[in-house]
Design an enzyme around this catalytic site. Structure first.
Site, mmCIF file in Angstrom:
data_model
loop_
_atom_site.group_PDB
_atom_site.id
_atom_site.type_symbol
_atom_site.label_atom_id
_atom_site.label_comp_id
_atom_site.label_asym_id
_atom_site.label_seq_id
_atom_site.Cartn_x
_atom_site.Cartn_y
_atom_site.Cartn_z
ATOM 1 N N GLN A 138 38.656 36.295 -53.311
ATOM 2 C CA GLN A 138 37.126 36.565 -53.694
ATOM 3 C C GLN A 138 36.458 35.373 -53.510
ATOM 4 O O GLN A 138 36.943 34.075 -53.806
ATOM 5 C CB GLN A 138 37.373 37.448 -54.871
ATOM 6 N N TYR A 167 29.719 42.821 -75.123
ATOM 7 C CA TYR A 167 31.087 43.492 -74.195
ATOM 8 C C TYR A 167 32.324 43.259 -74.840
ATOM 9 O O TYR A 167 33.126 44.135 -75.100
ATOM 10 C CB TYR A 167 30.692 43.059 -72.739
ATOM 11 N N ASP A 191 37.894 35.574 -68.031
ATOM 12 C CA ASP A 191 36.755 34.867 -68.513
ATOM 13 C C ASP A 191 36.978 34.086 -69.767
ATOM 14 O O ASP A 191 36.254 33.204 -70.221
ATOM 15 C CB ASP A 191 35.618 35.658 -68.654
ATOM 16 N N ASP A 247 51.380 38.210 -62.390
ATOM 17 C CA ASP A 247 50.880 39.722 -62.065
ATOM 18 C C ASP A 247 51.110 40.698 -63.395
ATOM 19 O O ASP A 247 52.328 40.349 -64.031
ATOM 20 C CB ASP A 247 51.612 40.186 -60.878
ATOM 21 N N CYS A 248 50.574 41.269 -63.911
ATOM 22 C CA CYS A 248 51.008 42.035 -65.165
ATOM 23 C C CYS A 248 51.855 43.054 -65.230
ATOM 24 O O CYS A 248 52.495 43.407 -66.217
ATOM 25 C CB CYS A 248 49.670 42.781 -65.861
ATOM 26 N N ASP A 268 41.656 44.522 -69.887
ATOM 27 C CA ASP A 268 40.188 43.820 -69.415
ATOM 28 C C ASP A 268 40.307 43.607 -68.006
ATOM 29 O O ASP A 268 39.814 42.908 -67.380
ATOM 30 C CB ASP A 268 39.890 42.873 -70.055
#
Lengths: 307, 307
Positions: A138, A167, A191, A247-248, A268
Site C-alpha cells: 500500500q 477513537y 499506529d 500474520d495474526c 483493530d
C-alpha cells in the site's frame, strides 16, 4: 444560481457578457437549443471560465486559473460579486439559491483532498507532507494538518490522526475497563495508539500482533505519530508488552492450541482486510475466522472490542 | 495528472481525443501557445468536458453533466479509467500523481457543501432539510446528516450538530467541575446544549441570556435539536433555570449593579458577534466589554469558560 423560474439563456448571456469582456476574455458560445448554452471565456494569461446556462433555471459559473493559490483571489471574488449583482438585477427575487464554493487546488505539492470512505469530498488544512512511501502492499502517507496534527493515510484512506485519542479510548471501552494486571491481545493496531494507552494502565502483559503488511506503517508512526504511540513502537518489547510482526491467523491458532487465554482481545484490523490476491467472499470469511479464533483465546469473562 | 516532465500538449490531445470522440463528443481546441491547450468536448445530451493541458506538466479533465446523481456514474468512471490508462501508456513512469475527486453536486434540493470557517470545502452526508428560515438577522438552517444527526447552520456557518456533545462538555470544563448547588450564567447558547447538560447536574440556578437575535434559533432547536437540548427550551422557566430573551450587555450591567454574583459564567456567544450595523473595531471592543462585565458578576473563586 438556482432559479425559481425558467432561464432565458440569451438574456443571461447578454447580462453577464460585459463582465467577462471587461476582463479581456474572448467568448465562444455553444447553443444546444433544448439543453441551453455553454459559454467559454478565455483570457490571454491561460485562465478561462465556463458559463453553463440550463433553461430550466440553473446557471453555473466555473473559473479556472493557474497561479499561486493566494494570488488572484480578490480578482476572482470581484468578478463573482459582479456576476451575482447582475444576476440579482436580472431575476429580482427569483433566485432560490446562490452558492459560491471555495476554489479547488490541483497540481500543488500538497494534496488537501482526502475523500471519506463514503465518497464525500473533504478538504483538510494540510501544510506538510511528513512521510510518503510505497510498501509492496500500500501507499503510506503521514500528512500534517493544523487542525488534527499528523494524519495517517493508507492508500488514500484516512486512518487516524494524532487528535483521534477518542477513537483509541472508544475501542478500549471508553474508560470503563480496568486493565491493571490484565492479559491483553491487540490484533492490528499498527499506529501503536491502543498499545500506548493500555501500557499506561499497568497491564500484566499486552501482546500486539501486526502483520508484516504493517511494518512500514509502524516505521512511519513511530517516527511521526508520537502523540499517538509515544515510545512504545521504538522497541518491539517492553516490560509489559511485546509486538509480534506476524500474520495474526497463525498466531491465534497457536495460542488457541496452547490454551493461552486473554482478558481482552481488541481487534483493530482494518475493516476490510488488505489483500494482494483478488477479493472473493473472503472478506466475511476472514472476519468470521478472526472472531471465531478470538473467542477461543478469550477467558470466560473476557471481553472482545472492535470497531 | 501531475507529471514529472513537460507535457507535449499536442501528444496529450492526440492520445485522449479518441476517448472523447467515441462518446460522440465534438471538439473545440484553444491553443494559447505559451499556456498550453484548452480542449472542450461537447455531447448532444448537454454534457461537456474540459481538457486543460499545461505544458509544464499538469493535465486536468473536468466533466460536467446534468442528471440524477446516481445515474451516469459508471459511465463517467469508465471514461476516466480510459483517460488514466491512456495517460499511463503515454507517460510510462512519469506521472507523479493521479487524483480523481468525487463529483460536486450542484443545483439539487439539498446542498451538501458547508465550508469551514477557514474556507475549506467539506461535503456532508445531508439527506434532509429539516428547517430553513430567514430571521431579520440571519438564515437559520437545520440539516440532517447520517453521520452527525441534525446540524445547526447559521448563515452558512456550521454551528453545532447533535453529535457535538463533546463541544458542550468541553465548554463546561470537561467533566471536572461540580455544578451541584451552583449559580451559573450562560451567555448565548441558543441551541440549549449547555443549559440541558448543566440542569442535569442539580445546580441551584442557571440563567441563560440569549438575545432576541436568537429567538428563531431557539424555536428551531427546541423542535429539531432535541438530542442537544432535550426539553429545556420548551419552557423559558424550569425548577432550577430561566431563559431570558434579552441582549446580554444590559443584563450583565444590571446584575453587576445589583451585586448579583455567579459561580460560573459560560460565554457561548458566537465568536464574531452578529451585527446589523457595519463592522468597525467593535468586534474586539464587544469581546472586551463582555469579559469585563463577566468578571464583575463572577464570585472571587468563580470560573469563566469560553471557546
Amino acid at each position: 444560481f438556482s432559479l425559481n423560474l425558467a432561464a432565458d439563456c440569451n438574456a443571461v448571456l447578454k447580462a453577464l457578457q460585459p463582465i467577462f469582456q471587461e476582463q479581456g476574455m474572448t467568448e465562444t458560445v455553444h447553443n444546444w437549443e433544448d439543453h441551453g448554452y455553454l459559454v467559454t471565456y478565455i483570457k490571454k494569461n491561460g485562465s478561462f471560465a465556463n458559463l453553463r446556462i440550463h433553461p430550466h433555471g440553473l446557471v453555473m459559473v466555473d473559473l479556472q486559473s493557474y497561479n499561486d493559490h493566494t494570488k488572484g483571489r480578490d480578482e476572482v471574488d470581484q468578478l463573482l460579486n459582479k456576476v451575482e449583482e447582475r444576476m440579482k438585477e436580472l431575476f429580482h427575487g427569483n433566485i432560490k439559491r446562490v452558492k459560491r464554493l471555495p476554489a479547488i487546488l490541483r497540481g500543488g505539492v500538497i494534496d488537501r483532498y482526502w475523500p471519506t470512505a463514503d465518497g464525500r469530498l473533504v478538504e483538510y488544512d494540510i501544510d506538510e507532507v511528513v512521510y510518503d512511501e510505497d510498501s509492496p502492499f500500500q501507499n503510506i502517507k503521514i500528512l500534517h494538518s493544523k487542525q488534527f496534527g499528523n494524519i495517517l493515510i493508507l492508500s488514500g484512506d484516512v486512518n487516524l490522526a494524532e487528535s483521534d485519542l477518542a477513537y483509541t479510548q472508544a475501542i478500549m471501552g471508553s474508560g470503563k475497563e480496568d486493565y491493571t494486571g490484565k492479559e491483553v491481545l491487540i490484533l492490528g493496531g499498527g499506529d501503536g495508539g491502543i498499545l500506548y494507552e493500555i501500557v499506561k494502565l499497568k497491564p500484566k502483559m499486552v501482546t500486539m500482533v501486526a502483520s508484516n503488511i504493517d511494518q512500514m506503517v509502524i516505521d512511519g508512526c513511530k517516527k511521526h505519530m508520537r502523540k499517538t504511540c509515544g515510545d512504545v513502537l521504538d522497541n518491539l518489547k517492553g516490560e509489559c508488552y511485546q509486538v509480534l510482526i506476524e500474520d495474526c491467523i497463525p498466531v491465534l491458532k497457536r495460542y488457541a492450541k496452547e490454551g493461552r487465554m486473554f482478558d481482552y482481545v481488541i481487534n483493530d484490523l482494518t475493516a476490510v482486510p488488505i489483500s494482494t490476491s483478488p477479493e472473493e467472499d473472503s472478506t466475511w470469511e476472514f472476519l468470521r475466522l478472526i472472531l471465531d479464533l478470538s473467542m477461543k483465546v478469550l477467558k470466560q469473562d473476557g471481553k472482545y472490542f472492535t470497531q
